[in-house]
Design an enzyme around this catalytic site. Sequence first.
Site, short mmCIF file in Angstrom:
data_model
loop_
_atom_site.label_atom_id
_atom_site.label_comp_id
_atom_site.label_asym_id
_atom_site.label_seq_id
_atom_site.Cartn_x
_atom_site.Cartn_y
_atom_site.Cartn_z
N ASP A 1 4.50 -7.91 5.23
CA ASP A 1 3.35 -7.40 5.99
C ASP A 1 3.83 -6.21 6.82
O ASP A 1 4.70 -6.35 7.69
CB ASP A 1 2.81 -8.50 6.89
CG ASP A 1 1.48 -8.14 7.53
OD1 ASP A 1 0.94 -7.07 7.20
OD2 ASP A 1 0.99 -8.92 8.36
N ASP B 1 -1.43 -2.96 2.96
CA ASP B 1 -0.20 -3.16 3.72
C ASP B 1 0.41 -4.56 3.58
O ASP B 1 1.27 -4.95 4.36
CB ASP B 1 -0.44 -2.87 5.21
CG ASP B 1 -1.49 -3.78 5.83
OD1 ASP B 1 -2.18 -4.49 5.07
OD2 ASP B 1 -1.62 -3.78 7.06
N GLU B 2 0.00 -5.31 2.56
CA GLU B 2 0.54 -6.66 2.36
C GLU B 2 0.83 -6.90 0.89
O GLU B 2 0.10 -6.43 0.01
CB GLU B 2 -0.46 -7.72 2.81
CG GLU B 2 -0.68 -7.85 4.29
CD GLU B 2 -1.65 -8.98 4.58
OE1 GLU B 2 -1.27 -10.15 4.44
OE2 GLU B 2 -2.80 -8.68 4.93
#
Length: 362
Positions: free
Chosen positions: A14, A112-113
Amino acid sequence: MNNPARNRITLHVDMDSFYSSVEVRERPELKGLPVIVGSDPKVGNGRGVVSTCSYEARELGIHSAMPISRAYKLCPDATYLPVNMELYKEASEKIMNLMRIFADRFQQVSVDEAYLDISNCIEDYESASLLARKIKEEVLRKQGLTCSIGVAPNKILAKIASDFNKPDGLTVVRPDEVEDFLFPLPVSKIPGIGKKTSPVLEEMGIETIGQLATMDVQLLIARFGRTGVVMHQLANGIDHREVREREEVKSISTEDTFEEDIFDPAAIRNVFLDLSEKVHDSLARKRFRFRTVTIKVRFEDFRTYTRAKTLYAATTDKQAIVKTALLLMEEFAGKGRFRLLGVGVSKLEKIDDRQTILNDFF
Protein backbone atom coordinates in the site's frame (compact mmCIF):
# COMPACT_ATOMS: atom_id res chain seq x y z
CA MET A 1 -8.06 -23.54 13.54
CA ASN A 2 -6.62 -25.57 10.69
CA ASN A 3 -6.55 -23.47 7.57
CA PRO A 4 -4.64 -24.75 4.50
CA ALA A 5 -4.63 -21.22 3.05
CA ARG A 6 -2.22 -20.24 5.82
CA ASN A 7 0.51 -22.20 4.04
CA ARG A 8 0.66 -19.46 1.44
CA ILE A 9 2.72 -16.27 1.71
CA THR A 10 0.96 -13.11 0.55
CA LEU A 11 2.13 -9.51 0.44
CA HIS A 12 -0.14 -6.48 0.42
CA VAL A 13 1.66 -3.34 -0.73
CA ASP A 14 0.00 0.00 0.00
CA MET A 15 1.63 3.24 -1.13
CA ASP A 16 1.78 5.87 1.60
CA SER A 17 -0.56 8.83 1.01
CA PHE A 18 -0.02 8.24 -2.69
CA TYR A 19 -1.37 11.35 -4.44
CA SER A 20 0.17 13.81 -2.02
CA SER A 21 3.45 11.87 -1.88
CA VAL A 22 3.77 12.02 -5.67
CA GLU A 23 3.06 15.76 -5.56
CA VAL A 24 5.75 16.28 -2.90
CA ARG A 25 8.19 14.23 -4.96
CA GLU A 26 7.57 16.60 -7.87
CA ARG A 27 7.82 19.64 -5.56
CA PRO A 28 10.57 18.89 -2.98
CA GLU A 29 10.06 22.28 -1.37
CA LEU A 30 6.76 20.92 0.06
CA LYS A 31 8.44 18.14 2.02
CA GLY A 32 7.46 18.24 5.69
CA LEU A 33 4.52 20.59 5.06
CA PRO A 34 0.76 19.88 5.09
CA VAL A 35 -0.29 19.11 1.52
CA ILE A 36 -3.92 18.48 0.56
CA VAL A 37 -4.99 17.07 -2.80
CA GLY A 38 -8.61 17.50 -3.80
CA SER A 39 -11.14 20.12 -4.75
CA ASP A 40 -10.45 23.83 -4.74
CA PRO A 41 -11.20 25.04 -1.18
CA LYS A 42 -12.25 28.46 -2.51
CA VAL A 43 -11.21 30.14 0.74
CA GLY A 44 -13.39 27.80 2.76
CA ASN A 45 -16.39 27.88 0.45
CA GLY A 46 -15.49 24.88 -1.76
CA ARG A 47 -18.05 22.08 -2.04
CA GLY A 48 -15.75 19.16 -2.91
CA VAL A 49 -13.79 16.79 -0.70
CA VAL A 50 -10.21 15.87 0.19
CA SER A 51 -8.88 13.10 -2.06
CA THR A 52 -5.79 12.51 0.07
CA CYS A 53 -3.36 14.48 2.17
CA SER A 54 0.16 14.27 3.55
CA TYR A 55 0.80 12.83 6.99
CA GLU A 56 1.61 16.34 8.21
CA ALA A 57 -1.95 17.34 7.28
CA ARG A 58 -3.36 14.23 8.95
CA GLU A 59 -1.72 15.26 12.21
CA LEU A 60 -3.93 18.37 12.02
CA GLY A 61 -7.07 16.24 11.84
CA ILE A 62 -7.53 16.21 8.06
CA HIS A 63 -8.41 12.96 6.29
CA SER A 64 -9.63 11.59 2.96
CA ALA A 65 -13.28 12.28 2.05
CA MET A 66 -13.44 15.21 4.47
CA PRO A 67 -15.29 18.21 3.01
CA ILE A 68 -12.68 20.54 1.57
CA SER A 69 -14.30 23.48 3.37
CA ARG A 70 -13.74 21.73 6.71
CA ALA A 71 -10.11 21.01 5.78
CA TYR A 72 -9.57 24.68 4.98
CA LYS A 73 -10.93 25.75 8.36
CA LEU A 74 -8.58 23.31 10.11
CA CYS A 75 -5.55 24.30 8.05
CA PRO A 76 -5.92 27.40 5.83
CA ASP A 77 -2.14 27.61 5.37
CA ALA A 78 -1.79 24.15 3.82
CA THR A 79 -0.84 23.74 0.17
CA TYR A 80 -3.98 22.79 -1.78
CA LEU A 81 -3.44 21.03 -5.11
CA PRO A 82 -5.89 19.71 -7.73
CA VAL A 83 -6.03 16.02 -8.52
CA ASN A 84 -3.59 15.15 -11.33
CA MET A 85 -4.59 11.61 -12.31
CA GLU A 86 -2.25 11.43 -15.30
CA LEU A 87 0.71 12.04 -13.03
CA TYR A 88 -0.47 9.46 -10.49
CA LYS A 89 -1.25 6.84 -13.14
CA GLU A 90 2.21 7.24 -14.64
CA ALA A 91 3.83 6.74 -11.23
CA SER A 92 1.49 3.83 -10.47
CA GLU A 93 2.30 2.02 -13.71
CA LYS A 94 6.02 2.18 -13.00
CA ILE A 95 5.57 0.97 -9.44
CA MET A 96 3.29 -1.90 -10.44
CA ASN A 97 5.67 -3.02 -13.20
CA LEU A 98 8.48 -2.97 -10.67
CA MET A 99 6.55 -5.10 -8.16
CA ARG A 100 5.32 -7.64 -10.71
CA ILE A 101 8.89 -8.86 -11.11
CA PHE A 102 8.95 -10.14 -7.52
CA ALA A 103 5.66 -12.09 -7.58
CA ASP A 104 4.48 -15.52 -8.65
CA ARG A 105 1.04 -14.00 -9.02
CA PHE A 106 0.21 -10.32 -8.94
CA GLN A 107 -3.07 -8.47 -8.48
CA GLN A 108 -3.35 -4.71 -8.67
CA VAL A 109 -6.46 -3.61 -6.81
CA SER A 110 -6.19 0.17 -7.13
CA VAL A 111 -3.83 2.86 -8.33
CA ASP A 112 -1.80 2.49 -5.12
CA GLU A 113 -2.42 -1.05 -3.83
CA ALA A 114 -1.46 -4.55 -4.93
CA TYR A 115 -1.28 -8.13 -3.70
CA LEU A 116 1.70 -10.37 -4.42
CA ASP A 117 1.62 -14.15 -3.97
CA ILE A 118 5.23 -15.26 -3.43
CA SER A 119 4.53 -18.79 -2.15
CA ASN A 120 6.36 -20.62 -4.92
CA CYS A 121 9.55 -18.59 -4.87
CA ILE A 122 9.92 -17.94 -1.13
CA GLU A 123 10.26 -20.74 1.42
CA ASP A 124 9.73 -19.02 4.77
CA TYR A 125 8.67 -15.79 6.43
CA GLU A 126 12.23 -14.68 7.11
CA SER A 127 12.93 -14.74 3.38
CA ALA A 128 9.56 -13.09 2.73
CA SER A 129 10.49 -10.26 5.07
CA LEU A 130 13.78 -9.76 3.24
CA LEU A 131 11.93 -9.67 -0.10
CA ALA A 132 9.45 -7.12 1.25
CA ARG A 133 12.34 -4.92 2.37
CA LYS A 134 13.86 -5.25 -1.09
CA ILE A 135 10.60 -4.12 -2.69
CA LYS A 136 10.42 -1.12 -0.35
CA GLU A 137 14.02 -0.20 -1.19
CA GLU A 138 13.43 -0.50 -4.93
CA VAL A 139 10.25 1.62 -4.85
CA LEU A 140 12.03 4.30 -2.83
CA ARG A 141 15.17 4.25 -4.98
CA LYS A 142 13.45 4.23 -8.35
CA GLN A 143 10.31 6.25 -7.63
CA GLY A 144 11.24 8.30 -4.57
CA LEU A 145 8.14 7.07 -2.71
CA THR A 146 7.54 5.01 0.40
CA CYS A 147 5.11 2.15 0.84
CA SER A 148 3.87 -0.03 3.66
CA ILE A 149 3.80 -3.81 3.30
CA GLY A 150 1.96 -6.55 5.14
CA VAL A 151 3.29 -10.12 4.91
CA ALA A 152 0.87 -12.84 5.94
CA PRO A 153 -0.71 -16.18 5.01
CA ASN A 154 -3.61 -14.65 3.03
CA LYS A 155 -5.04 -11.47 1.55
CA ILE A 156 -7.15 -10.24 4.47
CA LEU A 157 -4.31 -10.65 6.97
CA ALA A 158 -1.79 -9.03 4.63
CA LYS A 159 -4.08 -6.03 4.05
CA ILE A 160 -4.70 -5.47 7.76
CA ALA A 161 -0.97 -5.87 8.41
CA SER A 162 0.01 -3.28 5.77
CA ASP A 163 -2.10 -0.69 7.61
CA PHE A 164 -0.70 -1.61 11.02
CA ASN A 165 2.47 0.50 10.96
CA LYS A 166 2.07 3.33 8.45
CA PRO A 167 3.84 5.14 6.93
CA ASP A 168 6.86 3.25 5.55
CA GLY A 169 5.99 0.19 7.61
CA LEU A 170 6.61 -3.53 7.33
CA THR A 171 4.50 -5.92 9.40
CA VAL A 172 4.94 -9.70 9.23
CA VAL A 173 2.22 -12.01 10.55
CA ARG A 174 3.28 -15.65 10.65
CA PRO A 175 0.66 -18.45 10.76
CA ASP A 176 1.19 -19.05 14.48
CA GLU A 177 0.87 -15.33 15.23
CA VAL A 178 -2.54 -14.71 13.65
CA GLU A 179 -4.62 -14.64 16.82
CA ASP A 180 -2.11 -12.58 18.79
CA PHE A 181 -2.03 -10.03 15.96
CA LEU A 182 -5.71 -9.89 15.06
CA PHE A 183 -7.69 -10.35 18.24
CA PRO A 184 -6.72 -7.14 20.10
CA LEU A 185 -7.55 -4.92 17.10
CA PRO A 186 -10.86 -3.03 16.82
CA VAL A 187 -13.39 -4.64 14.48
CA SER A 188 -13.22 -1.57 12.23
CA LYS A 189 -9.79 -2.81 11.07
CA ILE A 190 -11.53 -5.51 9.04
CA PRO A 191 -12.16 -4.08 5.55
CA GLY A 192 -15.90 -3.70 5.00
CA ILE A 193 -16.79 -3.15 8.64
CA GLY A 194 -17.42 0.57 8.70
CA LYS A 195 -19.64 3.26 10.14
CA LYS A 196 -22.88 1.31 9.67
CA THR A 197 -21.78 -2.12 10.87
CA SER A 198 -19.51 -1.13 13.77
CA PRO A 199 -22.34 0.40 15.91
CA VAL A 200 -24.47 -2.72 15.41
CA LEU A 201 -21.60 -4.95 16.53
CA GLU A 202 -21.01 -2.66 19.49
CA GLU A 203 -24.65 -3.11 20.52
CA MET A 204 -23.92 -6.86 20.54
CA GLY A 205 -20.96 -6.30 22.84
CA ILE A 206 -18.40 -6.74 20.07
CA GLU A 207 -15.63 -4.14 19.89
CA THR A 208 -12.51 -6.16 19.10
CA ILE A 209 -11.75 -8.67 16.36
CA GLY A 210 -11.19 -11.30 19.04
CA GLN A 211 -14.70 -10.81 20.38
CA LEU A 212 -16.08 -11.16 16.86
CA ALA A 213 -14.00 -14.28 16.24
CA THR A 214 -15.33 -16.04 19.33
CA MET A 215 -18.96 -14.90 18.98
CA ASP A 216 -21.55 -17.62 18.26
CA VAL A 217 -21.77 -17.55 14.48
CA GLN A 218 -25.53 -18.30 14.63
CA LEU A 219 -26.09 -15.00 16.44
CA LEU A 220 -24.17 -13.21 13.70
CA ILE A 221 -26.21 -14.94 11.01
CA ALA A 222 -29.44 -13.95 12.76
CA ARG A 223 -28.35 -10.30 12.71
CA PHE A 224 -26.42 -10.03 9.42
CA GLY A 225 -27.42 -13.04 7.32
CA ARG A 226 -24.66 -14.65 5.25
CA THR A 227 -22.49 -11.57 5.82
CA GLY A 228 -22.23 -12.71 9.45
CA VAL A 229 -20.46 -15.89 8.33
CA VAL A 230 -17.99 -13.91 6.26
CA MET A 231 -17.24 -11.51 9.11
CA HIS A 232 -16.71 -14.45 11.48
CA GLN A 233 -14.27 -16.10 9.07
CA LEU A 234 -12.30 -12.91 8.49
CA ALA A 235 -12.10 -12.28 12.23
CA ASN A 236 -10.52 -15.72 12.55
CA GLY A 237 -8.00 -14.90 9.83
CA ILE A 238 -9.64 -17.17 7.26
CA ASP A 239 -9.59 -15.97 3.67
CA HIS A 240 -9.55 -18.43 0.77
CA ARG A 241 -9.39 -15.82 -2.00
CA GLU A 242 -6.44 -16.22 -4.32
CA VAL A 243 -4.22 -13.50 -5.73
CA ARG A 244 -5.44 -13.15 -9.32
CA GLU A 245 -4.44 -11.01 -12.24
CA ARG A 246 -7.33 -8.67 -13.02
CA GLU A 247 -6.36 -8.26 -16.62
CA GLU A 248 -4.19 -10.01 -19.15
CA VAL A 249 -0.49 -9.28 -18.85
CA LYS A 250 0.52 -7.60 -22.11
CA SER A 251 4.10 -6.72 -21.28
CA ILE A 252 6.77 -7.04 -18.63
CA SER A 253 9.34 -4.31 -18.13
CA THR A 254 11.69 -2.69 -15.68
CA GLU A 255 13.91 0.37 -15.71
CA ASP A 256 16.59 2.05 -13.65
CA THR A 257 17.15 5.75 -12.98
CA PHE A 258 20.74 6.50 -12.01
CA GLU A 259 21.90 8.74 -9.20
CA GLU A 260 24.66 9.89 -11.58
CA ASP A 261 24.30 9.86 -15.37
CA ILE A 262 26.27 7.10 -17.12
CA PHE A 263 27.97 6.89 -20.50
CA ASP A 264 30.63 4.17 -20.16
CA PRO A 265 29.83 1.22 -22.52
CA ALA A 266 30.77 -1.34 -19.86
CA ALA A 267 28.44 0.27 -17.32
CA ILE A 268 25.63 0.41 -19.88
CA ARG A 269 26.12 -3.28 -20.69
CA ASN A 270 26.00 -4.20 -17.01
CA VAL A 271 22.74 -2.28 -16.58
CA PHE A 272 21.14 -4.13 -19.47
CA LEU A 273 22.37 -7.46 -18.10
CA ASP A 274 20.76 -6.68 -14.74
CA LEU A 275 17.48 -5.41 -16.22
CA SER A 276 17.25 -8.40 -18.58
CA GLU A 277 17.79 -10.76 -15.64
CA LYS A 278 14.87 -9.19 -13.76
CA VAL A 279 12.55 -9.31 -16.77
CA HIS A 280 13.50 -12.93 -17.44
CA ASP A 281 12.83 -13.90 -13.82
CA SER A 282 9.34 -12.45 -14.11
CA LEU A 283 8.75 -14.30 -17.38
CA ALA A 284 9.79 -17.55 -15.73
CA ARG A 285 7.47 -17.09 -12.77
CA LYS A 286 4.50 -16.18 -14.95
CA ARG A 287 5.16 -18.91 -17.55
CA PHE A 288 5.46 -16.61 -20.59
CA ARG A 289 7.57 -16.51 -23.70
CA PHE A 290 7.97 -13.33 -25.74
CA ARG A 291 8.51 -12.05 -29.26
CA THR A 292 9.24 -8.33 -28.90
CA VAL A 293 12.04 -6.64 -26.96
CA THR A 294 11.83 -2.92 -26.19
CA ILE A 295 14.38 -0.56 -24.68
CA LYS A 296 13.79 2.84 -23.12
CA VAL A 297 16.51 5.51 -23.12
CA ARG A 298 16.48 8.85 -21.33
CA PHE A 299 19.36 11.30 -21.77
CA GLU A 300 20.61 13.73 -19.14
CA ASP A 301 18.51 16.51 -20.70
CA PHE A 302 15.37 14.32 -20.34
CA ARG A 303 15.05 13.48 -24.04
CA THR A 304 13.38 10.06 -24.00
CA TYR A 305 13.25 7.41 -26.72
CA THR A 306 11.99 3.86 -27.11
CA ARG A 307 13.07 1.29 -29.67
CA ALA A 308 11.68 -2.19 -30.27
CA LYS A 309 12.49 -5.28 -32.28
CA THR A 310 10.22 -8.27 -32.91
CA LEU A 311 11.90 -11.66 -33.16
CA TYR A 312 11.10 -14.28 -35.76
CA ALA A 313 9.64 -16.66 -33.17
CA ALA A 314 8.58 -16.51 -29.53
CA THR A 315 11.21 -17.61 -27.03
CA THR A 316 12.10 -17.79 -23.36
CA ASP A 317 15.82 -17.22 -23.97
CA LYS A 318 17.34 -14.67 -21.61
CA GLN A 319 20.24 -14.05 -23.96
CA ALA A 320 17.77 -13.01 -26.65
CA ILE A 321 16.64 -10.20 -24.38
CA VAL A 322 20.21 -9.11 -23.65
CA LYS A 323 21.46 -9.29 -27.25
CA THR A 324 18.42 -7.52 -28.71
CA ALA A 325 18.54 -4.78 -26.08
CA LEU A 326 22.24 -4.13 -26.71
CA LEU A 327 21.65 -4.16 -30.46
CA LEU A 328 18.89 -1.55 -30.11
CA MET A 329 21.14 0.50 -27.85
CA GLU A 330 23.80 0.87 -30.56
CA GLU A 331 21.75 3.69 -32.11
CA PHE A 332 22.36 5.83 -29.03
CA ALA A 333 25.97 4.93 -28.27
CA GLY A 334 28.28 7.92 -27.91
CA LYS A 335 25.46 10.46 -28.22
CA GLY A 336 25.38 11.61 -24.61
CA ARG A 337 25.01 10.63 -21.00
CA PHE A 338 22.06 8.57 -19.79
CA ARG A 339 19.93 9.12 -16.69
CA LEU A 340 17.60 6.17 -17.28
CA LEU A 341 17.65 2.86 -19.14
CA GLY A 342 14.83 0.34 -19.38
CA VAL A 343 14.08 -3.07 -20.89
CA GLY A 344 10.74 -4.70 -21.62
CA VAL A 345 9.23 -7.63 -23.48
CA SER A 346 5.81 -7.93 -25.11
CA LYS A 347 3.77 -10.05 -27.52
CA LEU A 348 3.64 -12.57 -24.71
CA GLU A 349 2.43 -16.15 -25.08
CA LYS A 350 1.38 -18.31 -22.14
CA ILE A 351 3.28 -21.58 -21.83
CA ASP A 352 1.39 -24.76 -21.00
CA ASP A 353 2.94 -26.40 -17.93
CA ARG A 354 3.13 -29.68 -19.84
CA GLN A 355 5.42 -28.29 -22.50
CA THR A 356 9.05 -29.27 -22.25
CA ILE A 357 9.96 -25.74 -23.26
CA LEU A 358 9.78 -24.95 -19.54
CA ASN A 359 13.28 -26.35 -19.37
CA ASP A 360 14.47 -23.27 -21.27
CA PHE A 361 13.90 -21.23 -18.14
CA PHE A 362 16.62 -22.98 -16.19
